[in-house]
Design an enzyme around this catalytic site. Structure first.
Site, PDB file in Angstrom:
ATOM      1  N   ASP A   1       1.490  -6.621  -4.520  1.00 11.21           N
ATOM      2  CA  ASP A   1       0.640  -6.613  -3.339  1.00 11.21           C
ATOM      3  C   ASP A   1       1.191  -7.778  -2.512  1.00 11.21           C
ATOM      4  O   ASP A   1       1.382  -8.877  -3.045  1.00 11.21           O
ATOM      5  CB  ASP A   1      -0.810  -6.873  -3.753  1.00 11.21           C
ATOM      6  CG  ASP A   1      -1.754  -6.799  -2.573  1.00 11.21           C
ATOM      7  OD1 ASP A   1      -2.680  -5.982  -2.616  1.00 11.21           O
ATOM      8  OD2 ASP A   1      -1.578  -7.583  -1.610  1.00 11.21           O
ATOM      9  N   SER A   2       1.441  -7.572  -1.238  1.00 10.13           N
ATOM     10  CA  SER A   2       2.184  -8.598  -0.498  1.00 10.13           C
ATOM     11  C   SER A   2       1.398  -9.896  -0.324  1.00 10.13           C
ATOM     12  O   SER A   2       1.970 -10.908   0.081  1.00 10.13           O
ATOM     13  CB  SER A   2       2.643  -8.069   0.856  1.00 10.13           C
ATOM     14  OG  SER A   2       1.583  -8.034   1.775  1.00 10.13           O
ATOM     15  N   SER A   3       0.120  -9.902  -0.641  1.00 11.21           N
ATOM     16  CA  SER A   3      -0.621 -11.170  -0.609  1.00 11.21           C
ATOM     17  C   SER A   3      -0.040 -12.149  -1.621  1.00 11.21           C
ATOM     18  O   SER A   3      -0.265 -13.352  -1.531  1.00 11.21           O
ATOM     19  CB  SER A   3      -2.092 -10.948  -0.968  1.00 11.21           C
ATOM     20  OG  SER A   3      -2.578  -9.808  -0.349  1.00 11.21           O
TER      21      SER A   3
ATOM     22  N   THR B   1       0.816  -1.224   0.000  1.00 15.21           N
ATOM     23  CA  THR B   1       0.000   0.000   0.000  1.00 15.21           C
ATOM     24  C   THR B   1       0.843   1.264   0.000  1.00 15.21           C
ATOM     25  O   THR B   1       0.478   2.252  -0.647  1.00 15.21           O
ATOM     26  CB  THR B   1      -0.919  -0.014   1.255  1.00 15.21           C
ATOM     27  OG1 THR B   1      -1.831  -1.095   1.112  1.00 15.21           O
ATOM     28  CG2 THR B   1      -1.693   1.272   1.409  1.00 15.21           C
TER      29      THR B   1
ATOM     30  N   GLN C   1      -3.944 -20.836  19.190  1.00 15.65           N
ATOM     31  CA  GLN C   1      -4.768 -19.809  18.545  1.00 15.65           C
ATOM     32  C   GLN C   1      -4.784 -18.525  19.361  1.00 15.65           C
ATOM     33  O   GLN C   1      -5.185 -17.482  18.861  1.00 15.65           O
ATOM     34  CB  GLN C   1      -6.209 -20.320  18.393  1.00 15.65           C
ATOM     35  CG  GLN C   1      -6.312 -21.458  17.420  1.00 15.65           C
ATOM     36  CD  GLN C   1      -7.701 -22.056  17.357  1.00 15.65           C
ATOM     37  OE1 GLN C   1      -8.690 -21.453  17.771  1.00 15.65           O
ATOM     38  NE2 GLN C   1      -7.788 -23.260  16.839  1.00 15.65           N
ATOM     39  N   CYS C   2      -4.373 -18.611  20.627  1.00 18.11           N
ATOM     40  CA  CYS C   2      -4.308 -17.398  21.456  1.00 18.11           C
ATOM     41  C   CYS C   2      -3.056 -16.629  21.073  1.00 18.11           C
ATOM     42  O   CYS C   2      -1.948 -17.191  21.131  1.00 18.11           O
ATOM     43  CB  CYS C   2      -4.208 -17.749  22.937  1.00 18.11           C
ATOM     44  SG  CYS C   2      -5.553 -18.750  23.522  1.00 18.11           S
TER      45      CYS C   2
HETATM   46  N1  ASP Z   1      -2.757  -5.686   0.341  1.00 15.64           N
HETATM   47  C1  ASP Z   1      -1.708  -4.767   0.753  1.00 15.64           C
HETATM   48  C2  ASP Z   1      -0.401  -5.538   0.786  1.00 15.64           C
HETATM   49  O1  ASP Z   1      -0.181  -6.286   1.695  1.00 15.64           O
HETATM   50  C3  ASP Z   1      -2.029  -4.205   2.094  1.00 15.64           C
HETATM   51  C4  ASP Z   1      -1.026  -3.229   2.625  1.00 15.64           C
HETATM   52  O2  ASP Z   1       0.057  -3.028   2.144  1.00 15.64           O
HETATM   53  O3  ASP Z   1      -1.338  -2.627   3.676  1.00 15.64           O
HETATM   54  O4  ASP Z   1       0.377  -5.393  -0.128  1.00 15.64           O
END
Ligand code: ASP
Length: 338
Positions: free
Chosen positions: A59-61, A14, A273-274
């Site tokens: 996009d880091s996804s 982002t 999960q905690c």
């Molecule tokens: N989807 C974006 C990413 O991870 C979100 C971000 O950068 O905040 O690249």
């Protein structure tokens, strides 16, 4: 005294995105142009910095071990030329990348600071400018010898961080380890929490895309569904259990699968999960069975760091026994042992 030199590695995220007709997307030229318009970045009190762009910007996804290797190679090939490194990265997988780099950059002494933003630099109201400036200042300091994540006023150990908010400007936390620094009027370093300088030589461990998995336990989970993925192909699996390492008692079907997987050489790591607290296998009847079936406690490690550590240990070509042994100890401050 001469100014410190920092290499900024721009991977996407982002922070450098601009509006397109399909939503925010990384735009290299626009981001560079915006940076040139921030005089503070070139102030004499700032370190000197150069920037390299990853290609393509992501996009880091979409990040994979290939991009982790590319970031690692940038750092390794410029290691002697710079005093520190700032990695501009999307927030979605920043904690995974920070964890991976913490293992890959073996014996690194230089500060490697990942940062990004929730609002892009192109917007009038944004968190990008401050995150970038402060990350550069921290990377130019002399106290940090590890991979960290700086965001929203807090410096965190990279392999202890989790993204916990999708919309707050303070988006990351380190639930099981103290904050390494807080940026208020001054940047206050928590010296006692930082890793010490390492005396050995730096080297890069590239990662191999090992088949690993993550299972999150939930009430009513039908473990037999997972039988088909627990084959010899699966090298490691992180199980996110309830509380201190518990699984439902009806999990009779799980234990033979875990036992089989363990005999096949799959490394099974038990996380909680905690976000806060630690796994304690054997504390309850519901967790003893996991231990007996050959699972390894991840203690208070994050799932992000457990995944990265599995990639790293397998990429080093270690035996199952060596991997199990290293999962049970802290390599880069990623886990607190009881
Ligand atoms: N989807 C974006 C990413 O991870 C979100 C971000 O950068 O905040 O690249």
């Amino acid at each position: 005294m001469s100014r410190k030199r920092i290499l900024v590695i721009y991977t996407g995220g982002t922070i450098g995105m601009t509006r397109t007709e399909h939503g925010y997307a990384p735009q290299k030229e626009a981001f560079h142009a915006l940076l040139r318009q921030i005089p503070e970045l070139y102030a004499p009190t700032m370190p000197e910095w150069d920037m390299v762009d990853m290609d393509p910007l992501l996009d880091s996804s979409n990040i994979t071990v290939l991009e982790w290797n590319a970031i690692g190679e940038q750092i390794a090939s410029h290691y002697a030329d710079y005093d520190g490194f700032v990695v501009l990265h999307g927030t979605d997988t920043m904690a995974y990348t920070a964890s991976a780099l913490s293992f890959m950059l073996r014996k690194s002494n230089k500060p490697v600071i990942l940062t990004g933003s929730q609002i892009p630099l192109c917007e009038v109201r944004n968190d990008a400018r401050d995150n970038l400036i402060t990350a550069l200042l921290i990377a130019a300091g002399s106290l940090v010898h590890e991979v960290c994540l700086y965001f929203g006023g807090k410096l965190l150990r990279g392999n202890r961080a989790i993204k916990y908010s999708a919309d707050d400007l303070i988006a990351f936390e380190s639930p099981n380890y103290p904050v390494l620094a807080e940026a208020g009027i001054e940047i206050r370093m928590n010296r006692a929490a930082l890793l010490p300088r390492c005396r050995e030589n730096f080297s890069l461990q590239r990662l191999v895309n090992i088949p690993i998995g993550v299972i999150k336990v939930f009430p009513g989970i039908q473990f037999d569904l997972f039988d088909s993925i627990m084959t010899e192909r699966l090298k490691g699996i992180v199980i996110e259990t309830f509380g201190a390492g518990n699984i439902p008692k009806h999990a009779d079907s799980l234990l033979p699968i875990i036992r089989k997987a363990s005999e096949n050489g799959t490394i099974i790591i038990v996380c909680s999960q905690c976000p806060h607290g630690t796994v304690s296998l054997g504390a309850y009847e519901t967790s003893s069975a996991l231990k007996d079936a050959g699972a390894v406690s991840g203690y208070d490690i994050t799932t992000e760091a457990a995944v990265a550590k599995l990639y790293y240990l397998f990429s080093r070509g270690l035996t199952d026994r060596e991997i199990r042994e290293r999962m049970g100890r802290s390599l880069r401050g990623e886990v607190t042992l009881p």
